[in-house]
Write an enzyme that holds these catalytic residues in place. Structure first.
Site, mmCIF file in Angstrom:
data_model
loop_
_atom_site.group_PDB
_atom_site.id
_atom_site.type_symbol
_atom_site.label_atom_id
_atom_site.label_comp_id
_atom_site.label_asym_id
_atom_site.label_seq_id
_atom_site.Cartn_x
_atom_site.Cartn_y
_atom_site.Cartn_z
ATOM 1 C CE1 TYR A 45 -63.312 -3.965 -11.240
ATOM 2 C CE2 TYR A 45 -61.585 -2.585 -12.202
ATOM 3 C CZ TYR A 45 -62.377 -2.839 -11.202
ATOM 4 O OH TYR A 45 -62.631 -1.493 -10.388
ATOM 5 C CB CYS A 305 -60.527 -14.616 3.777
ATOM 6 S SG CYS A 305 -61.039 -13.914 2.257
ATOM 7 C CG ASP A 327 -67.567 -13.105 -3.470
ATOM 8 O OD1 ASP A 327 -66.257 -13.584 -2.928
ATOM 9 O OD2 ASP A 327 -67.522 -11.758 -3.745
#
Length: 428
Positions: A45, A305, A327
Site C-alpha cells: 500500500y 491535520c 507529503d
C-alpha cells in the site's frame, strides 16, 4: 473564516502580502524525505515508492551535504517559535546510516538559535535498527515512530521485503530493543482492507504485547492511478456517488485500490478502538483520533491535520531540496520551490501555499457544510475527496460514511468527557 482566525493560523497580525513575507512569528513543520522514496521494504500500500518514477517528480537519490546544511540552517532560521521539530521520514530514513544523522545533530548545534529548542523524530519501519542506533537515538532524544500494523498475520500481509519476505519478527524485536534502551517510540498503524475488520486484535496487540502508549492510526485510501495523477486533477464528473458500487474497494471499477480501507469498516474500526480505549486506557494511553475528538469538544484546535479546519503548515522536503505542499501532494502541481533558491519560510507563507491551506475548508461541498459533524471532521484529508455527494456535487471524502458512523457513536461520550475536563480545569 474571519480575519482573527486567519491571523492566528498564519502567526501574523494582519492578512496582507507585506506581512505574509515579513511575519514576525512563523510556525510550521517540515517532513524531511532525506532518503527520498528509497526503502528496503515493498509494502503493497505504499504511496511513496512511486515518487522515483513520477514524471516531473523528485526522482531518486539521497540528500547531499549541501542540501542538508541549507535545510537545517534555513528551517531553524525560518521558524520563530520556541521549538523546531525535525521530522525524518521516507522512504526509509535509516538507509542513510548513523553517520548522516550524526551530521544532522552537529549541524543543528551549529545553527541553533539561543533559547530555541530543537527536537527530532524519526519514522521508520524498524528493520535496520540495532543497538548502535538505539544508543544514538537515546543519547540525542529522538522520538521514534515505528510502523507496525498489528500482530504477525496482519502485519505481514502487506508489509514485506523486496523479496516478499515477512518483516514482523524484525520489527517486533526492534520495538523491544527500543524499550530496553529507554528510547521513546510511538506506533504508527495503517488501517487498510485487511485489518479494518479486526480492530481489537490490532489494538490489544499494540497495547498488551508491544507495550505502545501512543498509538497513531491512519487510513489507507489511494485512487487507482495515484502513481501518476495528482490530487484534484481528476475528472470530477467521473467520480462515483457516495454509496455506489464504485465507491467500494471490492468493485472491479472502484475509484480506489483494492488495499484501500472500506469506508464503513473504517468507521467500525474507529468505534471499536474508541470503546476499548474508554474502557481500559483513558489517561494511560494516547490514541491520536480519540484524544483529538475530546480536545475539539473542549473548544481547542484539532491535534491532527486531517480534522483541522485548515492545513498547509506541514510541508514535505525532498532529498533534492524541493518543497511540496504536503507529503501526500508530492507532485509537480504542488511544488513550492527549492531551498537552494528560496527560504522555507517564504514558501510556506506564500500565497500559493496559503491558498492550498484554506482550500481544505473553503471547497467543502454543501453536504459537508450542513453535516452535524462538520467541526469534528472538516472533510478529513483533501486528497481523499474522490466521491460525489448524493446530489452529484464533487469533493466528498471517500471515508465519509465511516466517519459519520464513528462520530455518531463517539461524540456524545466525547461531549461528556470534555465537559468534565473543563470543570476540572476551572477548579484547578
Amino acid at each position: 473564516m474571519s480575519a482573527p482566525g486567519i491571523a492566528q493560523y498564519l502567526g501574523i497580525d494582519r492578512y496582507n502580502a507585506p506581512q505574509l513575507f515579513g511575519a514576525k512569528h512563523r510556525r510550521f513543520h517540515v517532513m524531511a524525505k532525506a532518503a527520498g522514496s528509497a526503502c528496503n521494504l515493498d509494502c503493497t500500500y505504499c504511496f511513496y515508492l512511486s515518487k522515483q518514477t513520477l514524471p516531473g517528480g523528485p526522482g531518486g537519490g539521497h540528500m547531499d551535504d549541501e542540501v542538508l546544511e541549507r535545510f537545517v540552517r534555513d528551517y531553524i532560521q525560518s521558524v520563530t517559535a520556541d521549538e523546531v521539530v525535525f521530522s525524518w521520514q521516507g522512504g526509509e530514513p535509516t538507509l542513510l546510516g548513523l553517520e548522516f544523522f550524526e551530521k544532522v545533530v552537529a549541524l543543528q548545534k551549529k545553527h541553533a538559535k539561543p533559547g530555541q529548542r530543537i527536537e527530532n523524530d524519526l519514522q521508520t519501519n524498524g528493520t535496520l535498527l540495532d543497538e548502535d542506533w538505539a544508543r544514538f537515538l537515546k543519547q540525542h532524544g529522538f522520538l521514534v515512530g515505528l510502523s507496525i500494523d498489528g500482530p504477525r498475520k496482519i502485519h505481514d500481509y502487506y508489509r514485506i521485503t523486496k523479496r516478499g519476505e515477512p518483516t514482523f519478527d524484525t520489527v517486533y524485536a526492534a520495538a523491544k530493543m527500543l524499550q530496553r534502551f529507554g528510547v521513546r517510540f510511538n506506533t504508527l498503524t495503517c488501517v487498510h482492507r485487511y485489518n479494518a475488520s479486526r480492530p481489537l486484535d490490532v489494538y490489544r496487540f499494540l497495547r498488551r504485547e508491544l507495550g505502545s502508549t501512543y498509538l497513531q492510526f491512519i487510513p489507507i485510501v489511494e485512487i487507482r492511478d495515484f502513481e501518476a495523477t495528482a490530487p484534484h486533477t481528476w475528472d470530477t464528473q467521473r467520480l462515483p456517488i457516495v454509496g455506489s458500487a464504485q465507491a467500494s474497494p471490492d468493485h472491479p471499477d472502484s475509484i480506489v485500490t483494492p488495499w484501500s480501507v472500506d469506508a464503513l469498516e473504517y468507521g467500525y474500526f474507529l468505534s471499536k478502538v474508541w470503546d476499548e480505549w474508554l474502557a481500559r486506557d483513558v489517561g494511560k494511553v494516547l490514541v491520536n483520533f480519540c484524544e483529538t475528538l475530546v480536545v475539539q469538544h473542549m473548544g481547542l484546535p484539532s491535534q491532527i491535520c486531517v480534522h483541522s479546519e485548515v492545513c498547509g503548515k506541514g510541508v514535505a522536503l525532498e532529498h533534492n531540496g524541493e518543497a511540496y505542499s504536503c507529503d501526500h501532494y508530492v507532485y509537480p502541481e504542488y511544488q513550492l520551490g527549492n531551498i537552494r533558491q528560496r527560504s522555507l519560510g517564504d514558501m510556506v507563507f506564500s500565497p500559493q501555499q496559503v491558498k492550498f491551506g484554506y482550500a481544505k475548508s473553503e471547497t467543502l461541498p454543501a453536504y459537508c457544510r450542513e453535516c452535524e459533524f462538520l467541526s469534528d471532521c472538516w472533510g478529513e484529508c483533501p486528497k481523499n475527496r474522490v466521491l460525489r455527494t448524493p446530489n452529484g456535487e464533487a469533493g466528498l471524502n471517500y471515508l465519509c460514511p465511516g466517519l459519520k458512523r464513528f462520530f455518531s457513536h463517539a461524540v456524545p461520550t466525547a461531549n461528556r468527557m470534555a465537559a468534565k475536563l473543563r470543570k476540572a480545569q476551572a477548579r484547578g
